[in-house]
Design a protein around this motif. Structure first.
Motif, PDB file in Angstrom:
ATOM      1  N   MET A   1       0.713  -1.110   0.002  1.00 27.05           N
ATOM      2  CA  MET A   1       0.088   0.084   0.024  1.00 27.05           C
ATOM      3  C   MET A   1       0.694   1.187   0.113  1.00 27.05           C
ATOM      4  SD  MET A   1      -2.815   1.071   2.800  1.00 27.05           S
ATOM      5  CE  MET A   1      -4.220   0.300   2.316  1.00 27.05           C
ATOM      6  N   THR A   2       0.352   2.314  -0.817  1.00 25.55           N
ATOM      7  CA  THR A   2       1.235   3.381  -0.834  1.00 25.55           C
ATOM      8  C   THR A   2       0.734   4.501   0.023  1.00 25.55           C
ATOM      9  OG1 THR A   2      -0.233   4.495  -2.574  1.00 25.55           O
ATOM     10  CG2 THR A   2       1.922   3.247  -3.262  1.00 25.55           C
ATOM     11  N   ASP A   3       1.714   5.416   0.596  1.00 23.06           N
ATOM     12  CA  ASP A   3       1.325   6.244   1.557  1.00 23.06           C
ATOM     13  C   ASP A   3       0.728   7.529   0.772  1.00 23.06           C
ATOM     14  OD1 ASP A   3       2.260   4.969   3.779  1.00 23.06           O
ATOM     15  OD2 ASP A   3       4.328   5.628   3.441  1.00 23.06           O
ATOM     16  N   PRO A   4      -0.118   8.298   1.311  1.00 19.08           N
ATOM     17  CA  PRO A   4      -0.735   9.316   0.671  1.00 19.08           C
ATOM     18  C   PRO A   4       0.478  10.671   0.557  1.00 19.08           C
ATOM     19  CG  PRO A   4      -1.366   9.409   3.088  1.00 19.08           C
ATOM     20  CD  PRO A   4      -0.908   8.086   2.744  1.00 19.08           C
ATOM     21  N   ILE A   5       0.530  11.457  -0.587  1.00 15.88           N
ATOM     22  CA  ILE A   5       1.456  12.289  -0.641  1.00 15.88           C
ATOM     23  C   ILE A   5       1.175  13.387   0.338  1.00 15.88           C
ATOM     24  CG2 ILE A   5       2.249  13.964  -2.483  1.00 15.88           C
ATOM     25  CD1 ILE A   5       1.503  12.107  -4.682  1.00 15.88           C
ATOM     26  N   ASP A   6       2.264  13.973   0.710  1.00 10.95           N
ATOM     27  CA  ASP A   6       2.368  15.165   1.699  1.00 10.95           C
ATOM     28  C   ASP A   6       1.654  16.353   1.012  1.00 10.95           C
ATOM     29  OD1 ASP A   6       2.867  17.042   3.681  1.00 10.95           O
ATOM     30  OD2 ASP A   6       5.078  17.014   3.536  1.00 10.95           O
ATOM     31  N   PRO A   7       1.080  17.040   1.452  1.00 12.84           N
ATOM     32  CA  PRO A   7       0.261  18.293   0.833  1.00 12.84           C
ATOM     33  C   PRO A   7       1.345  19.235   0.609  1.00 12.84           C
ATOM     34  CG  PRO A   7      -1.079  17.698   2.894  1.00 12.84           C
ATOM     35  CD  PRO A   7       0.281  16.738   2.694  1.00 12.84           C
ATOM     36  N   SER A   8       2.281  19.394   1.233  1.00 13.52           N
ATOM     37  CA  SER A   8       3.224  20.532   0.764  1.00 13.52           C
ATOM     38  C   SER A   8       3.840  19.953  -0.643  1.00 13.52           C
ATOM     39  CB  SER A   8       4.470  20.811   1.761  1.00 13.52           C
ATOM     40  OG  SER A   8       4.978  19.554   2.289  1.00 13.52           O
ATOM     41  N   ILE A   9       4.085  18.738  -0.719  1.00 11.86           N
ATOM     42  CA  ILE A   9       4.927  18.097  -1.928  1.00 11.86           C
ATOM     43  C   ILE A   9       3.661  18.239  -2.942  1.00 11.86           C
ATOM     44  CG2 ILE A   9       5.714  15.978  -2.840  1.00 11.86           C
ATOM     45  CD1 ILE A   9       7.534  17.074  -0.795  1.00 11.86           C
ATOM     46  N   ALA A  10       2.717  18.069  -2.768  1.00  9.51           N
ATOM     47  CA  ALA A  10       1.549  18.249  -3.852  1.00  9.51           C
ATOM     48  C   ALA A  10       1.417  19.490  -4.374  1.00  9.51           C
ATOM     49  CB  ALA A  10       0.192  17.514  -3.281  1.00  9.51           C
ATOM     50  N   LYS A  11       1.556  20.536  -3.516  1.00  6.24           N
ATOM     51  CA  LYS A  11       1.659  21.876  -3.904  1.00  6.24           C
ATOM     52  C   LYS A  11       2.677  22.276  -4.643  1.00  6.24           C
ATOM     53  CE  LYS A  11      -1.250  24.306  -0.649  1.00  6.24           C
ATOM     54  NZ  LYS A  11      -1.271  25.375   0.561  1.00  6.24           N
ATOM     55  N   LEU A  12       3.925  21.760  -4.347  1.00  9.51           N
ATOM     56  CA  LEU A  12       5.081  22.067  -5.026  1.00  9.51           C
ATOM     57  C   LEU A  12       4.911  21.644  -6.282  1.00  9.51           C
ATOM     58  CD1 LEU A  12       7.998  22.891  -5.019  1.00  9.51           C
ATOM     59  CD2 LEU A  12       8.583  20.716  -4.112  1.00  9.51           C
ATOM     60  N   LEU A  13       4.430  20.114  -6.580  1.00  2.80           N
ATOM     61  CA  LEU A  13       4.241  19.455  -7.822  1.00  2.80           C
ATOM     62  C   LEU A  13       3.627  20.298  -8.617  1.00  2.80           C
ATOM     63  CD1 LEU A  13       4.487  15.958  -6.972  1.00  2.80           C
ATOM     64  CD2 LEU A  13       6.293  17.215  -8.130  1.00  2.80           C
ATOM     65  N   ALA A  14       2.435  20.886  -8.077  1.00  2.00           N
ATOM     66  CA  ALA A  14       1.274  21.678  -8.844  1.00  2.00           C
ATOM     67  C   ALA A  14       2.027  22.880  -9.375  1.00  2.00           C
ATOM     68  CB  ALA A  14       0.126  21.932  -7.703  1.00  2.00           C
ATOM     69  N   PHE A  15       2.747  23.612  -8.472  1.00  3.84           N
ATOM     70  CA  PHE A  15       3.433  24.906  -9.178  1.00  3.84           C
ATOM     71  C   PHE A  15       4.355  24.495 -10.145  1.00  3.84           C
ATOM     72  CE2 PHE A  15       2.444  26.497  -4.497  1.00  3.84           C
ATOM     73  CZ  PHE A  15       1.687  27.629  -5.251  1.00  3.84           C
ATOM     74  N   MET A  16       5.125  23.431  -9.932  1.00  2.00           N
ATOM     75  CA  MET A  16       5.758  23.184 -11.110  1.00  2.00           C
ATOM     76  C   MET A  16       5.246  22.595 -12.447  1.00  2.00           C
ATOM     77  SD  MET A  16       8.633  20.620  -9.160  1.00  2.00           S
ATOM     78  CE  MET A  16       9.477  20.007 -10.690  1.00  2.00           C
TER      79      MET A  16
END
Length: 89
Positions: A1-16
């Motif tokens: 099972m995979t762990d959920p993505i940290d919200p700060s990482i998700a935001k960083l990826l969105a900005f990228m």
């Protein structure tokens, strides 16, 4: 099972992702891409820097432009004219 993505990482990826979009990309395009990525409307508003109401409108307009295949098929059926019935006299 995979762990959920940290919200700060998700935001960083969105900005990228948004940074990689062309300069001509509209807020509608940005909102739609973020929506596809799973962000909530409130999250999209925070990232793009616009009110939630504008996000709702942008998503509505983007989806309207795409249209649904079911609606297109239904509209196509309506445009096909039926041949008039022959009178048996």
């Amino acid at each position: 099972m995979t762990d959920p993505i940290d919200p700060s990482i998700a935001k960083l990826l969105a900005f990228m992702m948004l940074d990689g979009m062309s300069a001509q990309a509209t807020n509608e395009d940005r909102c739609f891409r973020l929506s596809i990525c799973g962000f909530s409307n409130a999250g999209i508003a925070e990232i793009v820097g616009i009110p939630v109401g504008s996000v709702n409108t942008n998503l509505y307009e983007a989806r309207k432009k795409l249209g649904s295949p079911a609606k297109k098929a239904k509209a196509a059926k309506k445009t096909i004219k039926k041949k008039p019935a022959k009178n048996s006299s």
